[in-house]
Design a protein around this motif. Structure first.
Motif, PDB file in Angstrom:
ATOM      1  N   GLU A 207      -8.336 -61.347  16.748  1.00 30.85           N
ATOM      2  CA  GLU A 207      -7.987 -61.287  15.332  1.00 30.85           C
ATOM      3  C   GLU A 207      -7.489 -59.906  14.948  1.00 30.85           C
ATOM      4  O   GLU A 207      -6.684 -59.763  14.033  1.00 30.85           O
ATOM      5  N   PHE A 208      -7.972 -58.890  15.689  1.00 33.55           N
ATOM      6  CA  PHE A 208      -7.566 -57.516  15.415  1.00 33.55           C
ATOM      7  C   PHE A 208      -7.103 -56.847  16.700  1.00 33.55           C
ATOM      8  O   PHE A 208      -7.593 -57.149  17.798  1.00 33.55           O
TER       9      PHE A 208
ATOM     10  N   MET B 275       0.338 -55.272  23.564  1.00 30.64           N
ATOM     11  CA  MET B 275       0.054 -56.197  22.465  1.00 30.64           C
ATOM     12  C   MET B 275       0.353 -57.635  22.866  1.00 30.64           C
ATOM     13  O   MET B 275      -0.385 -58.559  22.497  1.00 30.64           O
ATOM     14  N   ALA B 276       1.427 -57.837  23.623  1.00 37.79           N
ATOM     15  CA  ALA B 276       1.766 -59.197  24.058  1.00 37.79           C
ATOM     16  C   ALA B 276       0.672 -59.763  24.961  1.00 37.79           C
ATOM     17  O   ALA B 276       0.271 -60.934  24.818  1.00 37.79           O
TER      18      ALA B 276
ATOM     19  N   ALA C  74       6.559 -51.106   8.040  1.00 39.47           N
ATOM     20  CA  ALA C  74       6.816 -52.498   8.405  1.00 39.47           C
ATOM     21  C   ALA C  74       5.696 -53.410   7.912  1.00 39.47           C
ATOM     22  O   ALA C  74       5.954 -54.513   7.419  1.00 39.47           O
ATOM     23  N   VAL C  75       4.451 -52.950   8.044  1.00 45.22           N
ATOM     24  CA  VAL C  75       3.316 -53.744   7.566  1.00 45.22           C
ATOM     25  C   VAL C  75       3.368 -53.883   6.053  1.00 45.22           C
ATOM     26  O   VAL C  75       3.140 -54.973   5.502  1.00 45.22           O
TER      27      VAL C  75
ATOM     28  N   THR D 287      -3.833 -59.058  13.909  1.00 39.62           N
ATOM     29  CA  THR D 287      -2.828 -59.631  14.796  1.00 39.62           C
ATOM     30  C   THR D 287      -1.800 -60.440  14.024  1.00 39.62           C
ATOM     31  O   THR D 287      -0.589 -60.326  14.267  1.00 39.62           O
ATOM     32  N   GLU D 288      -2.245 -61.239  13.070  1.00 42.30           N
ATOM     33  CA  GLU D 288      -1.306 -62.050  12.309  1.00 42.30           C
ATOM     34  C   GLU D 288      -0.385 -61.175  11.470  1.00 42.30           C
ATOM     35  O   GLU D 288       0.781 -61.529  11.235  1.00 42.30           O
ATOM     36  N   THR D 289      -0.865 -60.029  11.039  1.00 39.76           N
ATOM     37  CA  THR D 289      -0.027 -59.102  10.288  1.00 39.76           C
ATOM     38  C   THR D 289       1.030 -58.489  11.197  1.00 39.76           C
ATOM     39  O   THR D 289       2.191 -58.315  10.797  1.00 39.76           O
ATOM     40  N   ALA D 290       0.647 -58.149  12.421  1.00 41.21           N
ATOM     41  CA  ALA D 290       1.615 -57.611  13.375  1.00 41.21           C
ATOM     42  C   ALA D 290       2.734 -58.606  13.645  1.00 41.21           C
ATOM     43  O   ALA D 290       3.921 -58.245  13.703  1.00 41.21           O
ATOM     44  N   VAL D 291       2.362 -59.877  13.785  1.00 37.97           N
ATOM     45  CA  VAL D 291       3.369 -60.916  14.023  1.00 37.97           C
ATOM     46  C   VAL D 291       4.271 -61.068  12.801  1.00 37.97           C
ATOM     47  O   VAL D 291       5.504 -61.135  12.922  1.00 37.97           O
ATOM     48  N   ALA D 292       3.674 -61.105  11.611  1.00 36.96           N
ATOM     49  CA  ALA D 292       4.460 -61.264  10.383  1.00 36.96           C
ATOM     50  C   ALA D 292       5.396 -60.088  10.159  1.00 36.96           C
ATOM     51  O   ALA D 292       6.523 -60.268   9.667  1.00 36.96           O
ATOM     52  N   ALA D 293       4.942 -58.882  10.528  1.00 39.32           N
ATOM     53  CA  ALA D 293       5.764 -57.688  10.328  1.00 39.32           C
ATOM     54  C   ALA D 293       6.796 -57.496  11.429  1.00 39.32           C
ATOM     55  O   ALA D 293       7.701 -56.665  11.297  1.00 39.32           O
ATOM     56  N   GLY D 294       6.654 -58.228  12.528  1.00 37.13           N
ATOM     57  CA  GLY D 294       7.602 -58.110  13.629  1.00 37.13           C
ATOM     58  C   GLY D 294       7.455 -56.837  14.439  1.00 37.13           C
ATOM     59  O   GLY D 294       8.413 -56.366  15.044  1.00 37.13           O
ATOM     60  N   VAL D 295       6.250 -56.274  14.459  1.00 39.23           N
ATOM     61  CA  VAL D 295       6.039 -55.048  15.231  1.00 39.23           C
ATOM     62  C   VAL D 295       5.466 -55.395  16.604  1.00 39.23           C
ATOM     63  O   VAL D 295       4.750 -56.379  16.749  1.00 39.23           O
TER      64      VAL D 295
END
Length: 401
Positions: free
Chosen positions: A145-146, A136-137, A253-254, A228-236
């Motif tokens: 975006e996804f 993911m990184a 987490a999401v 992607t922005e959701t993954a960042v916001a959720a910290g996963v």
């Protein structure tokens, strides 16, 4: 009335409640929603490539040379109108998984493939989530975006990615997950696999998950499309780095971050991993069964008692009632068994299996009871969850809890 009759009546009452009050878990009509019916349906169209969001497909893979020729070409061949790429994370494989992936990409063409190797997991990480972290990184450096997180044993029809993205965009979803259709070929697969999905849906009714005001939260780790922005916001994946049941932990987490989730059964996504014998299926279940119960002995006792009451009492009451002249026990046990078998039929039809397997569900439930107990025994013996040569003996409480 006899004690057996009371237990049979209690089981029947539970089955009536499960039939009507547990989110209609037994129905199999929760399929990928059509983008045309979503509130944002006009945001993308088949011929407008520039408006399709960029996607990175991340595939964690450890010793997957046996299934990769059946799965990776299906990802590389995705008919996606926008920009997409595949990142395969070779998680310390000893069977040449990474080299095979490069060779398959050379032969098959299609979407560009990048193969990376993150090294052994740091303390406090499970192997799959460690691999996802690096994949993911790397993917995020390309600005997708996804992210499509999909296991190495999952094969996708050519339009799978397009339909997933269209559903997410059209219905303004942050996580779209499909439970891949598992392989059902061997006799043991026929007996155990449909019941595995049936029990999962009973625990996490898809309708409850997909409500605007959800009553449950879960995902299926084999196929997860995530903003992607959701993954960042959720910290996963950092926030769930110790989770053995990573898909449910990811969904939670999401959800905590405010994301909208959808989960359903797949029509275009299939697992190609074989489980030819009971031993392979046993290991699949015991790997995470006690973790699902949060390593709590009281939850284990409650689960065992519940399985006995709900699945084992009906056939015992019917047979014993008929043999001993206990009409109430026989009637209530037979009625509960009939409701049980009736709720199992839609899942058998989804898996294209014969209806005569439905009355065998109590036997399958007994196997799952033994698997759950064995999972707990393995935990307390310090063996814990084991997968692909790694053992997670006694993980600390994951941050997601």
């Amino acid at each position: 009335m006899s004690t057996l009759a009371w237990f049979a009546l209690a089981s029947l009452a539970v089955w009536v409640w499960l039939l009507l009050g547990q989110g209609f878990f037994w129905r199999t009509d929760q399929r990928l929603p059509s983008a045309a019916r979503g509130p944002a349906s006009r945001s993308v169209s088949r011929g407008d490539a520039d408006r399709w969001p960029r996607v990175a497909v991340v595939v964690p893979a450890r010793d997957e040379a046996g299934v990769l020729p059946l799965s990776l070409p299906s990802l590389l061949a995705q008919d996606y109108p926008g920009v997409a790429e595949v990142v395969l994370v070779d998680d310390g494989s000893a069977d040449g998984t990474g080299a095979l992936a490069v060779e398959l990409a050379r032969r098959c063409g299609g979407l560009p493939l990048t193969v990376v190797s993150p090294g052994e997991p740091e303390p406090g990480w499970t192997g799959k989530l460690w691999a996802l972290r690096h994949g993911m990184a790397l993917a995020r450096t390309r600005g997708p975006e996804f992210l499509l997180l999909t296991d190495a044993d999952i094969a996708h029809e050519p339009d799978s990615l397009r339909l997933l993205v269209a559903a997410a965009v059209g219905h303004e979803l942050d996580l779209v997950s499909q439970m891949a259709r598992l392989r059902v070929v061997s006799p043991w697969e026929r007996l155990v696999v449909p019941a595995f999905v049936y029990f999962f849906a009973q625990l996490y009714p898809f309708r409850w998950i997909n409500r605007k005001r959800p009553l449950a939260t879960a995902a299926a780790g084999g196929c997860v499309l995530l903003r992607t922005e959701t993954a960042v916001a959720a910290g996963v994946p950092e926030v769930i780095r110790q989770a053995v049941i990573d898909d449910v932990s990811l969904a939670r987490a999401v959800r905590r971050s405010g994301g909208r989730i959808w989960l359903g059964l797949a029509d275009r996504v299939d697992s190609v991993r074989p489980y030819p014998g009971l031993g392979e299926l046993w290991r699949m279940v015991t790997r995470s069964a006690y973790a699902q119960l949060r390593h709590n002995p009281l939850l284990l006792l409650g689960t065992v008692a519940g399985l006995v009451l709900v699945y084992l009492v009906p056939p015992v009451a019917l047979v014993a009632g008929l043999a001993g002249g206990d009409g109430v026990a026989a009637w209530a046990g037979g009625a509960a068994w009939a409701v049980m078998a009736g709720t199992y039929l839609p899942m058998l039809r989804y898996y294209r299996q014969p209806s005569w397997l439905a009355p065998l569900l109590p036997f399958t439930a007994f196997l799952y009871l033994l698997m759950t107990v064995d999972s707990a025994v393995r935990h307390y013996r310090g063996v814990g969850a084991a997968w692909k040569g790694r053992t997670y003996a006694r993980p600390e409480a994951s941050p997601e809890r």
